[in-house]
Design a protein around this motif. Sequence first.
Motif, PDB file in Angstrom:
ATOM      1  N   MET A 129      34.967 -70.612   1.039  1.00 24.35           N
ATOM      2  CA  MET A 129      34.043 -69.357   1.462  1.00 24.35           C
ATOM      3  C   MET A 129      34.554 -68.615   2.722  1.00 24.35           C
ATOM      4  N   THR A 130      34.797 -67.201   2.379  1.00 25.16           N
ATOM      5  CA  THR A 130      35.036 -66.226   3.514  1.00 25.16           C
ATOM      6  C   THR A 130      33.943 -66.189   4.408  1.00 25.16           C
ATOM      7  N   ASP A 131      34.562 -65.564   5.654  1.00 22.97           N
ATOM      8  CA  ASP A 131      33.767 -65.484   6.899  1.00 22.97           C
ATOM      9  C   ASP A 131      32.453 -64.508   6.439  1.00 22.97           C
ATOM     10  N   ALA A 132      32.862 -63.502   5.573  1.00 24.35           N
ATOM     11  CA  ALA A 132      31.790 -62.505   5.272  1.00 24.35           C
ATOM     12  C   ALA A 132      30.721 -63.275   4.390  1.00 24.35           C
ATOM     13  N   GLN A 133      31.139 -64.301   3.313  1.00 26.24           N
ATOM     14  CA  GLN A 133      30.088 -64.826   2.593  1.00 26.24           C
ATOM     15  C   GLN A 133      29.299 -65.858   3.507  1.00 26.24           C
ATOM     16  N   LYS A 134      29.983 -66.568   4.492  1.00 33.50           N
ATOM     17  CA  LYS A 134      29.464 -67.551   5.376  1.00 33.50           C
ATOM     18  C   LYS A 134      28.166 -66.514   6.067  1.00 33.50           C
ATOM     19  N   PHE A 135      28.714 -65.523   6.576  1.00 39.48           N
ATOM     20  CA  PHE A 135      27.498 -64.437   7.132  1.00 39.48           C
ATOM     21  C   PHE A 135      26.398 -64.211   6.247  1.00 39.48           C
ATOM     22  N   GLU A 136      26.963 -63.774   5.366  1.00 42.58           N
ATOM     23  CA  GLU A 136      25.760 -63.472   4.362  1.00 42.58           C
ATOM     24  C   GLU A 136      24.800 -64.330   3.993  1.00 42.58           C
ATOM     25  N   ALA A 137      25.282 -65.762   3.952  1.00 43.26           N
ATOM     26  CA  ALA A 137      24.371 -67.007   3.919  1.00 43.26           C
ATOM     27  C   ALA A 137      23.717 -67.219   4.687  1.00 43.26           C
ATOM     28  N   PHE A 138      24.111 -66.847   5.890  1.00 46.99           N
ATOM     29  CA  PHE A 138      23.413 -67.035   7.559  1.00 46.99           C
ATOM     30  C   PHE A 138      22.263 -66.085   7.404  1.00 46.99           C
ATOM     31  N   LEU A 139      22.581 -65.064   6.984  1.00 45.29           N
ATOM     32  CA  LEU A 139      21.825 -63.828   6.883  1.00 45.29           C
ATOM     33  C   LEU A 139      20.540 -64.162   6.067  1.00 45.29           C
ATOM     34  N   HIS A 140      21.043 -64.449   4.841  1.00 43.91           N
ATOM     35  CA  HIS A 140      19.655 -64.986   3.821  1.00 43.91           C
ATOM     36  C   HIS A 140      18.750 -66.245   4.482  1.00 43.91           C
ATOM     37  N   ASN A 141      19.705 -66.958   5.106  1.00 49.13           N
ATOM     38  CA  ASN A 141      18.836 -68.198   5.786  1.00 49.13           C
ATOM     39  C   ASN A 141      17.399 -67.609   6.832  1.00 49.13           C
ATOM     40  N   TYR A 142      18.207 -66.850   7.710  1.00 43.58           N
ATOM     41  CA  TYR A 142      17.301 -66.421   8.825  1.00 43.58           C
ATOM     42  C   TYR A 142      16.640 -65.164   8.780  1.00 43.58           C
TER      43      TYR A 142
END
Lengths: 182, 160
Positions: A1-14
């Motif tokens: 998982m790339t950093d961008a993908q990790k951030f997108e998942a984080f974004l969707h969570n919050y």
Amino acid sequence: MTDAQKFEAFLHNYQNMVFSTAMRLTANPAEAEDITQEVFLRAYERFEQLQDSPTVGGWLKTVATNLSLNHLSRYRSRWSFFSEMFRGNEEDDSVNAIEFPAETDVHEELAGAERKELVEQALQTLPTSQRVPLVLFHLEGLQYDEIAAQLGVSMGKVKTDIFRGREALRRKLRLKLAEETN
Amino acid sequence: MTTWMRMNAAQENELEAAVGRELKSLGELPAPATLAARVMRRIEQRNAAPWYRRSWQTWPMSLQAAAVVILLAAFAGICLGFGGVTQTASATLEAQKHSAWFEQLGVVWSVLNALATAVVAMANHLGRGVIVAGVILILAAYAACAGMGTAYVRFALSRR
């Protein structure tokens, strides 16, 4: 998982939590969306520290609250917001005079989702000077003195505005108190 | 039908609890469907920008360190150069002999020096009281502009 993908998942969570905070303070979807975007752009700059932090939710809420309050005081209702604040102290004699509702208890009649929508609408139609301290007290868990410090007004003013906000909500929602029946 | 009455402390507490329950039961509002894409697009735009157009905090560590060194060197150079020039005017004259570039610098320096001398002479001639009065006048004019601007905004908004 790339950093961008990790951030997108984080974004969707919050994103819902941050948007809700901004929306309930500003009562304006477009402004709340702008504020939410700014919160996540700031989060991205600190993502390395935030992603594993147990207090990330609190950090996001605090930033969303501060940006919303800054926005309210700087732009949209700069003058009306503060003029309402200073006008509030003049009506202390009538502060406890309340209009009790009609017999019908809407609360009981409405199904859950419909009732939530009604409460949300009622909250968003409150004047800014009542809605903001009410949200900070009940939803953000701040104490009266913390709200007074955040808004730069007296604690008496905060208490009065919260009381009026609750009363307005009670009238709009036709909430019945047990004491009322005694 | 509505009636009016005064609320006692127990009713106030009950109302606080009732409103708290209502608000806490609301849960989260759904964010607009376009929000995530909008945020990611902004981040991509930021990342695509060259490093020198981004904020200093986002620069690579080596560039941050280099920027600090260069700024410190520039600051030290300005301080030393200014000190050296003012202390020994002959240094500037010496430099003028050696190169055309220093010659031009010398001209600029002499113009600035003449201007500074004129300002100092004028200040001495006018006296401290006049200078203080001038500064106060400028500050008062600034305050008046800010005040009129504020009054105008309030007036304009109150007419909406």
